[in-house]
Design a protein around this motif. Structure first.
Motif, PDB file in Angstrom:
ATOM      1  N   GLU A 107     -37.761   9.211  99.507  1.00 28.62           N
ATOM      2  CA  GLU A 107     -38.880   9.769  98.750  1.00 28.62           C
ATOM      3  C   GLU A 107     -40.032   8.795  98.504  1.00 28.62           C
ATOM      4  O   GLU A 107     -41.186   9.216  98.395  1.00 28.62           O
ATOM      5  N   LEU A 108     -39.741   7.514  98.382  1.00 26.80           N
ATOM      6  CA  LEU A 108     -40.791   6.585  97.979  1.00 26.80           C
ATOM      7  C   LEU A 108     -41.927   6.460  98.992  1.00 26.80           C
ATOM      8  O   LEU A 108     -43.094   6.402  98.591  1.00 26.80           O
ATOM      9  N   PRO A 109     -41.652   6.399 100.307  1.00 27.59           N
ATOM     10  CA  PRO A 109     -42.774   6.271 101.247  1.00 27.59           C
ATOM     11  C   PRO A 109     -43.811   7.376 101.096  1.00 27.59           C
ATOM     12  O   PRO A 109     -45.016   7.111 101.078  1.00 27.59           O
ATOM     13  N   HIS A 110     -43.364   8.602 100.954  1.00 31.40           N
ATOM     14  CA  HIS A 110     -44.308   9.717 100.800  1.00 31.40           C
ATOM     15  C   HIS A 110     -45.034   9.648  99.462  1.00 31.40           C
ATOM     16  O   HIS A 110     -46.226   9.963  99.378  1.00 31.40           O
ATOM     17  N   ALA A 111     -44.315   9.242  98.403  1.00 33.86           N
ATOM     18  CA  ALA A 111     -44.944   9.149  97.085  1.00 33.86           C
ATOM     19  C   ALA A 111     -46.034   8.084  97.079  1.00 33.86           C
ATOM     20  O   ALA A 111     -47.125   8.300  96.531  1.00 33.86           O
ATOM     21  N   LEU A 112     -45.782   6.939  97.691  1.00 33.21           N
ATOM     22  CA  LEU A 112     -46.793   5.878  97.729  1.00 33.21           C
ATOM     23  C   LEU A 112     -47.970   6.253  98.626  1.00 33.21           C
ATOM     24  O   LEU A 112     -49.118   5.913  98.335  1.00 33.21           O
ATOM     25  N   GLU A 113     -47.702   6.971  99.705  1.00 30.17           N
ATOM     26  CA  GLU A 113     -48.789   7.428 100.571  1.00 30.17           C
ATOM     27  C   GLU A 113     -49.674   8.429  99.831  1.00 30.17           C
ATOM     28  O   GLU A 113     -50.905   8.367  99.899  1.00 30.17           O
ATOM     29  N   ARG A 114     -49.033   9.338  99.097  1.00 25.57           N
ATOM     30  CA  ARG A 114     -49.782  10.365  98.363  1.00 25.57           C
ATOM     31  C   ARG A 114     -50.623   9.748  97.248  1.00 25.57           C
ATOM     32  O   ARG A 114     -51.789  10.112  97.061  1.00 25.57           O
ATOM     33  N   GLU A 115     -50.059   8.813  96.485  1.00 24.56           N
ATOM     34  CA  GLU A 115     -50.753   8.256  95.321  1.00 24.56           C
ATOM     35  C   GLU A 115     -51.795   7.202  95.682  1.00 24.56           C
ATOM     36  O   GLU A 115     -52.862   7.153  95.079  1.00 24.56           O
ATOM     37  N   PHE A 116     -51.480   6.366  96.690  1.00 27.37           N
ATOM     38  CA  PHE A 116     -52.327   5.195  96.927  1.00 27.37           C
ATOM     39  C   PHE A 116     -52.779   5.037  98.381  1.00 27.37           C
ATOM     40  O   PHE A 116     -53.467   4.077  98.693  1.00 27.37           O
ATOM     41  N   GLY A 117     -52.375   5.950  99.249  1.00 25.78           N
ATOM     42  CA  GLY A 117     -52.775   5.853 100.648  1.00 25.78           C
ATOM     43  C   GLY A 117     -52.000   4.829 101.448  1.00 25.78           C
ATOM     44  O   GLY A 117     -52.419   4.449 102.552  1.00 25.78           O
ATOM     45  N   VAL A 118     -50.862   4.365 100.933  1.00 28.12           N
ATOM     46  CA  VAL A 118     -50.067   3.354 101.637  1.00 28.12           C
ATOM     47  C   VAL A 118     -49.597   3.897 102.983  1.00 28.12           C
ATOM     48  O   VAL A 118     -48.946   4.943 103.050  1.00 28.12           O
ATOM     49  N   GLY A 119     -49.950   3.201 104.061  1.00 23.96           N
ATOM     50  CA  GLY A 119     -49.564   3.644 105.396  1.00 23.96           C
ATOM     51  C   GLY A 119     -48.379   2.905 105.967  1.00 23.96           C
ATOM     52  O   GLY A 119     -47.782   3.346 106.942  1.00 23.96           O
ATOM     53  N   ARG A 120     -48.033   1.786 105.376  1.00 24.19           N
ATOM     54  CA  ARG A 120     -46.922   0.981 105.888  1.00 24.19           C
ATOM     55  C   ARG A 120     -46.168   0.376 104.714  1.00 24.19           C
ATOM     56  O   ARG A 120     -46.769  -0.250 103.839  1.00 24.19           O
ATOM     57  N   LEU A 121     -44.857   0.599 104.690  1.00 19.20           N
ATOM     58  CA  LEU A 121     -44.040   0.196 103.557  1.00 19.20           C
ATOM     59  C   LEU A 121     -42.813  -0.555 104.033  1.00 19.20           C
ATOM     60  O   LEU A 121     -42.105  -0.106 104.936  1.00 19.20           O
ATOM     61  N   ALA A 122     -42.532  -1.708 103.411  1.00 21.79           N
ATOM     62  CA  ALA A 122     -41.280  -2.430 103.611  1.00 21.79           C
ATOM     63  C   ALA A 122     -40.426  -2.252 102.371  1.00 21.79           C
ATOM     64  O   ALA A 122     -40.847  -2.599 101.261  1.00 21.79           O
ATOM     65  N   LEU A 123     -39.238  -1.679 102.544  1.00 20.73           N
ATOM     66  CA  LEU A 123     -38.264  -1.561 101.466  1.00 20.73           C
ATOM     67  C   LEU A 123     -37.222  -2.645 101.655  1.00 20.73           C
ATOM     68  O   LEU A 123     -36.587  -2.722 102.715  1.00 20.73           O
ATOM     69  N   ALA A 124     -37.031  -3.475 100.646  1.00 20.62           N
ATOM     70  CA  ALA A 124     -36.145  -4.629 100.771  1.00 20.62           C
ATOM     71  C   ALA A 124     -35.204  -4.706  99.581  1.00 20.62           C
ATOM     72  O   ALA A 124     -35.573  -4.360  98.453  1.00 20.62           O
ATOM     73  N   ALA A 125     -33.995  -5.157  99.835  1.00 22.26           N
ATOM     74  CA  ALA A 125     -33.112  -5.519  98.735  1.00 22.26           C
ATOM     75  C   ALA A 125     -33.716  -6.708  97.999  1.00 22.26           C
ATOM     76  O   ALA A 125     -34.428  -7.531  98.589  1.00 22.26           O
ATOM     77  N   ASP A 126     -33.431  -6.805  96.700  1.00 23.12           N
ATOM     78  CA  ASP A 126     -34.007  -7.910  95.938  1.00 23.12           C
ATOM     79  C   ASP A 126     -33.524  -9.260  96.456  1.00 23.12           C
ATOM     80  O   ASP A 126     -34.217 -10.272  96.304  1.00 23.12           O
ATOM     81  N   ALA A 127     -32.351  -9.283  97.114  1.00 23.27           N
ATOM     82  CA  ALA A 127     -31.884 -10.539  97.708  1.00 23.27           C
ATOM     83  C   ALA A 127     -32.812 -10.987  98.829  1.00 23.27           C
ATOM     84  O   ALA A 127     -33.021 -12.189  99.029  1.00 23.27           O
ATOM     85  N   VAL A 128     -33.400 -10.033  99.563  1.00 22.95           N
ATOM     86  CA  VAL A 128     -34.327 -10.382 100.640  1.00 22.95           C
ATOM     87  C   VAL A 128     -35.622 -10.951 100.059  1.00 22.95           C
ATOM     88  O   VAL A 128     -36.136 -11.972 100.544  1.00 22.95           O
ATOM     89  N   THR A 129     -36.176 -10.298  99.034  1.00 21.80           N
ATOM     90  CA  THR A 129     -37.408 -10.833  98.452  1.00 21.80           C
ATOM     91  C   THR A 129     -37.154 -12.182  97.780  1.00 21.80           C
ATOM     92  O   THR A 129     -38.018 -13.065  97.802  1.00 21.80           O
ATOM     93  N   ALA A 130     -35.951 -12.361  97.200  1.00 22.67           N
ATOM     94  CA  ALA A 130     -35.608 -13.674  96.641  1.00 22.67           C
ATOM     95  C   ALA A 130     -35.549 -14.713  97.754  1.00 22.67           C
ATOM     96  O   ALA A 130     -36.028 -15.846  97.585  1.00 22.67           O
TER      97      ALA A 130
END
Length: 343
Positions: A107-130
């Motif tokens: 659901e998040l990719p479509h929600a971010l595209e609808r609200e803010f026009g985000v065309g490219r999204l990386a979803l990461a576990a918090d361990a990856v961003t850490a």
């Protein structure tokens, strides 16, 4: 948006960079709440906001609706401050994504595209961003320790993850683990069993009241892992004079080193970094941990963490926007989704 399987690098080479005049969004979602950063490629993060309320989890895992309720006002205020009219790329690091992220991925990719026009999204576990915040795109291993504990390593061809199983099944050496071990030692002293610590018993009663009432105060609480972790600094404070407390920290250090060794690349001279609030305990924990790491990983080079998980999300978002993201993709740990028209 559609998912991009396999290595992120190959996928991004195919789609190329987004318009770098567009903004990027970086999000760090964890047990202590939500943090966001907005900026543009080249300028970096120009505005940051945070909320202390953690995103809810339920039967569907991480709740995308609750995430968006929190995210939208934070992002809109950050965009206004940064002077960004539209977001081209976003990266979100979320605690529990690997096992609780199905609804978020759907659901998040479509929600971010609808609200803010985000065309490219990386979803990461918090361990990856850490990991990225600490080491960037270099081979090695990162140990993230706070209330919980997880280690992540990569040779830049694949990710390896160890522990992160939560305070009931794992997170060995974490703040919750240390706090629980300290309280167990207190209860052993109360009962007159071996392995107890009268010093920890006195400290536990200062913090929680008579220990006979501790189960009733602890077991029903949904935040019991955090409550357990709150006792870890008290264990560390007694480690200099209490052999039981010092032994708990030595055992925690051994668990940590074993977890890092399980994910660290075996070739070359990988880098190892530590990140997370637990290491604020300082020398009582860090000294035995350095000894354990040296024994188990003699080839690895210990380096200070360059930044935190939000900094890692910023790096991923800016590289995603520039088409230069080279981290290995993983269905559970790091996936990139783009608008079909961008591919």
């Amino acid at each position: 948006m559609t998912g991009v399987p396999g290595r992120v690098a190959g996928a991004e080479a195919a789609v190329g960079p987004v318009d770098t005049a567009l903004g990027f969004l970086a999000v760090d979602s964890g047990g202590s709440g939500l943090r966001v950063a907005v900026g543009t490629v080249g300028r970096g993060a120009a505005a940051r906001r945070e909320s202390p309320e953690p995103v809810r989890t339920g039967e569907r895992g991480i709740d995308p609706g609750h995430l968006m309720e929190q995210l939208v006002p934070l992002v809109r205020a950050s965009m206004a401050e940064a002077g960004v009219a539209r977001l081209g790329a976003a990266a979100l690091g979320a605690a529990g994504l690997a096992s609780l992220g199905d609804a978020l991925r759907a659901e998040l990719p479509h929600a971010l595209e609808r609200e803010f026009g985000v065309g490219r999204l990386a979803l990461a576990a918090d361990a990856v961003t850490a990991y990225v915040g600490a080491l960037g795109s270099r081979p090695g291993a990162v140990l993230a320790a706070g209330t919980g504990l997880v280690a992540l390593g990569t040779d830049l061809t694949r990710w390896r993850r160890a522990d992160g199983w939560g305070h009931l099944l794992g997170d060995c050496g974490s703040g919750a683990w240390i706090g629980r071990a300290g309280l167990e030692a207190a209860l052993r002293a109360h009962d007159g069993r071996p392995g107890g610590s009268t010093g920890l018993l006195a400290r536990a009663e200062e913090v929680f009241g008579p220990v006979r009432g501790l189960p009733g105060k602890l077991y029903p609480r949904p935040d019991r892992a955090a409550v357990l972790a709150s006792f870890a600094p008290h264990v560390a404070a007694r480690a200099g004079s209490d052999p039981v407390a010092a032994g708990i920290l030595r055992t925690a250090a051994r668990h940590m080193a074993e977890t890092v060794a399980a994910v660290c690349p075996t070739e070359g001279e990988p880098q190892v970094a530590l990140t997370g609030g637990l290491f604020k305990i300082g020398a009582p924990l860090l000294a035995p941990l350095e000894e354990e790491l040296s024994a188990l990983l003699p080839r690895a080079r210990r380096v200070p963490a360059a930044g935190d998980p939000l900094a890692g999300a910023v790096d991923i978002a800016t590289e995603l926007a520039a088409g230069s993201l080279t981290l290995p993709g993983d269905e559970a740990l790091l996936c990139v989704l783009t608008r079909t028209g961008d591919r």
